[in-house]
Design a protein around this motif. Structure first.
Motif, PDB file in Angstrom:
ATOM      1  N   SER A 198      32.228  86.499  46.664  1.00  0.00           N
ATOM      2  CA  SER A 198      33.346  87.370  47.067  1.00  0.00           C
ATOM      3  C   SER A 198      34.575  86.575  47.482  1.00  0.00           C
ATOM      4  O   SER A 198      35.697  87.074  47.414  1.00  0.00           O
ATOM      5  CB  SER A 198      32.911  88.278  48.232  1.00  0.00           C
ATOM      6  N   GLY A 199      34.359  85.352  47.959  1.00  0.00           N
ATOM      7  CA  GLY A 199      35.483  84.548  48.444  1.00  0.00           C
ATOM      8  C   GLY A 199      35.955  84.957  49.832  1.00  0.00           C
ATOM      9  O   GLY A 199      36.970  84.434  50.318  1.00  0.00           O
ATOM     10  N   LEU A 200      35.228  85.854  50.487  1.00  0.00           N
ATOM     11  CA  LEU A 200      35.614  86.331  51.815  1.00  0.00           C
ATOM     12  C   LEU A 200      34.935  85.495  52.891  1.00  0.00           C
ATOM     13  O   LEU A 200      33.759  85.170  52.784  1.00  0.00           O
ATOM     14  CB  LEU A 200      35.225  87.798  51.999  1.00  0.00           C
ATOM     15  N   GLY A 201      35.683  85.172  53.933  1.00  0.00           N
ATOM     16  CA  GLY A 201      35.094  84.518  55.083  1.00  0.00           C
ATOM     17  C   GLY A 201      34.381  85.526  55.967  1.00  0.00           C
ATOM     18  O   GLY A 201      34.598  86.739  55.861  1.00  0.00           O
ATOM     19  N   LEU A 202      33.543  85.044  56.859  1.00  0.00           N
ATOM     20  CA  LEU A 202      32.794  85.941  57.733  1.00  0.00           C
ATOM     21  C   LEU A 202      33.726  86.735  58.650  1.00  0.00           C
ATOM     22  O   LEU A 202      33.464  87.899  58.956  1.00  0.00           O
ATOM     23  CB  LEU A 202      31.778  85.156  58.561  1.00  0.00           C
ATOM     24  N   ASP A 203      34.816  86.115  59.093  1.00  0.00           N
ATOM     25  CA  ASP A 203      35.777  86.833  59.932  1.00  0.00           C
ATOM     26  C   ASP A 203      36.369  88.022  59.186  1.00  0.00           C
ATOM     27  O   ASP A 203      36.533  89.111  59.750  1.00  0.00           O
ATOM     28  CB  ASP A 203      36.898  85.904  60.390  1.00  0.00           C
ATOM     29  N   ARG A 204      36.692  87.801  57.909  1.00  0.00           N
ATOM     30  CA  ARG A 204      37.293  88.870  57.116  1.00  0.00           C
ATOM     31  C   ARG A 204      36.264  89.976  56.839  1.00  0.00           C
ATOM     32  O   ARG A 204      36.595  91.173  56.874  1.00  0.00           O
ATOM     33  CB  ARG A 204      37.835  88.313  55.802  1.00  0.00           C
ATOM     34  N   ILE A 205      35.037  89.582  56.572  1.00  0.00           N
ATOM     35  CA  ILE A 205      33.991  90.580  56.344  1.00  0.00           C
ATOM     36  C   ILE A 205      33.773  91.402  57.602  1.00  0.00           C
ATOM     37  O   ILE A 205      33.653  92.629  57.548  1.00  0.00           O
ATOM     38  CB  ILE A 205      32.681  89.885  55.917  1.00  0.00           C
ATOM     39  N   GLN A 206      33.746  90.732  58.763  1.00  0.00           N
ATOM     40  CA  GLN A 206      33.589  91.458  60.015  1.00  0.00           C
ATOM     41  C   GLN A 206      34.729  92.446  60.213  1.00  0.00           C
ATOM     42  O   GLN A 206      34.525  93.588  60.648  1.00  0.00           O
ATOM     43  CB  GLN A 206      33.539  90.489  61.195  1.00  0.00           C
TER      44      GLN A 206
END
Length: 288
Positions: A17-25
Motif C-alpha cells: 500500500s505504501g502507507l505508514g502505520l501513522d497514516r493507516i491509524q
C-alpha cells in the motif's frame, strides 16, 4: 508469539500500500476505529493477534484501506488464544457480557440503568483530549441501588489510567484498570439507596495526564440502549480542527460516519438517541 499467516499477509499488504502505520491509524480513526500504532505494529510482527470484537471490526476496515479482497486478512486469523479465569479475564470480557460487573463481586442488576449521559471533552491546542467532564442520569430498576459501575475504555490501549474525580452526588469507591485493554472500572457511590424508579444525577471528570498518547477522538461503549447520549468537544483558544466527524458502530449493522461543523463557541457536538448496544463518539483532525 511467532509470525503467522495473518501477520505475514498484513505486513505484505501494508508494504504494498505504501502507507505508514501513522497514516493507516489516521484512516482507521476517520472511520471511528481506535487502534494504536503499537497494536498495528504488533499485529504485523505476530507478537499479538486481533481477538476482541472491536479488533475484528478493525481488520475488516483494514482490508478496505489496504485494498485487499474482503476476507483476505480475516480468513487468516488463528483461533483466539485461551485465557485463564482470573480477574484479568473478566476485565477482558465485553461490556455486554456483564463480566465487568462480576469483577466487583455483584450482579449486573445491582447497578441502575443509564438513561442519559452528557460528555464534554476539553481539547488542547495540539488536538489532544485532556479531560472529560460527564453528567450521567441513572434510574433504579429496583429499590436499594446505592452505586453505579462506570465502565470507560480509553481510545489508546497500553495507556495509563485516567484520573477520576467525583464532583456531584457521588464518591469514588473501588476502581480497577486494565492497561492492555485501556479499560477503567470504577464504582460511583451515592451514599444512600434509591427507591424503585428513582433517578440519580451524578457528575464526575476524567483527566488524562499522559497527553503524548491522548487520542483525537472520544467515544462511549454502551452494552444496552441508552435513551440519549450527548457528546461535545471544546477546542482550546482559537484553535480548531480542519475536520471533525461523528461515528457510530452498532453491535448489529454497519458503521456510520458523518461530518460535524464547529460552532461559534469553538465546539462540536453529536447526539445519539435510543442507541446501543455499540460504540458512539466524535473525532477530529489535528488543528491546522
Amino acid at each position: 508469539m511467532s509470525a503467522t499467516a495473518f501477520s505475514a499477509a498484513l505486513r505484505g499488504a501494508i508494504s504494498t500500500s505504501g502507507l505508514g502505520l501513522d497514516r493507516i491509524q489516521a484512516r482507521l480513526q476517520e472511520r471511528g476505529i481506535s487502534i494504536s500504532v503499537t497494536a498495528l505494529s504488533y499485529w504485523q510482527s505476530g507478537k499479538r493477534q486481533p481477538e476482541r470484537q472491536s479488533s475484528i471490526s478493525a481488520v475488516r476496515v483494514l482490508e478496505e484501506i489496504l485494498d485487499v479482497p474482503a476476507g483476505a486478512l480475516l480468513g487468516l486469523l488463528p483461533p483466539p488464544r485461551p485465557r485463564g479465569a482470573s480477574s484479568r479475564r473478566r476485565l477482558d470480557e465485553p461490556a455486554e457480557s456483564g463480566g465487568v460487573i462480576a469483577a466487583f463481586g455483584f450482579e449486573e442488576d445491582a447497578s441502575p440503568a443509564l438513561v442519559g449521559l452528557h460528555d464534554l471533552c476539553d481539547v488542547d491546542a495540539e488536538g489532544r483530549c485532556v479531560m472529560v467532564t460527564a453528567k450521567a442520569v441513572l434510574r433504579a430498576g429496583t429499590s436499594g441501588h446505592d452505586r453505579w459501575v462506570l465502565r470507560y475504555r480509553r481510545a489508546e490501549p497500553h495507556s495509563r489510567p485516567p484520573t477520576l474525580r467525583a464532583s456531584r452526588n457521588c464518591t469514588v469507591g473501588r476502581t480497577s484498570f486494565d492497561s492492555c485493554e485501556g479499560l477503567l472500572l470504577a464504582e460511583l457511590l451515592f451514599g444512600h439507596g434509591l427507591d424503585n424508579g428513582e433517578t440519580q444525577l451524578v457528575e464526575y471528570s476524567l483527566s488524562f495526564e499522559d497527553t503524548d498518547s491522548a487520542a483525537h477522538q472520544h467515544f462511549r461503549e454502551f452494552s444496552s440502549p441508552v435513551p440519549e447520549y450527548l457528546v461535545e468537544a471544546r477546542f482550546a483558544g482559537n484553535t480548531r480542527p480542519e475536520r471533525s466527524w461523528q461515528f457510530s458502530h452498532p453491535e448489529t449493522g454497519q458503521p456510520e460516519t458523518r461530518p460535524l461543523r464547529v460552532d461559534n463557541g469553538n465546539t462540536v457536538h453529536a447526539v445519539a438517541v435510543d442507541f446501543g448496544p455499540g460504540r458512539f463518539g466524535i473525532g477530529w483532525s489535528r488543528p491546522g
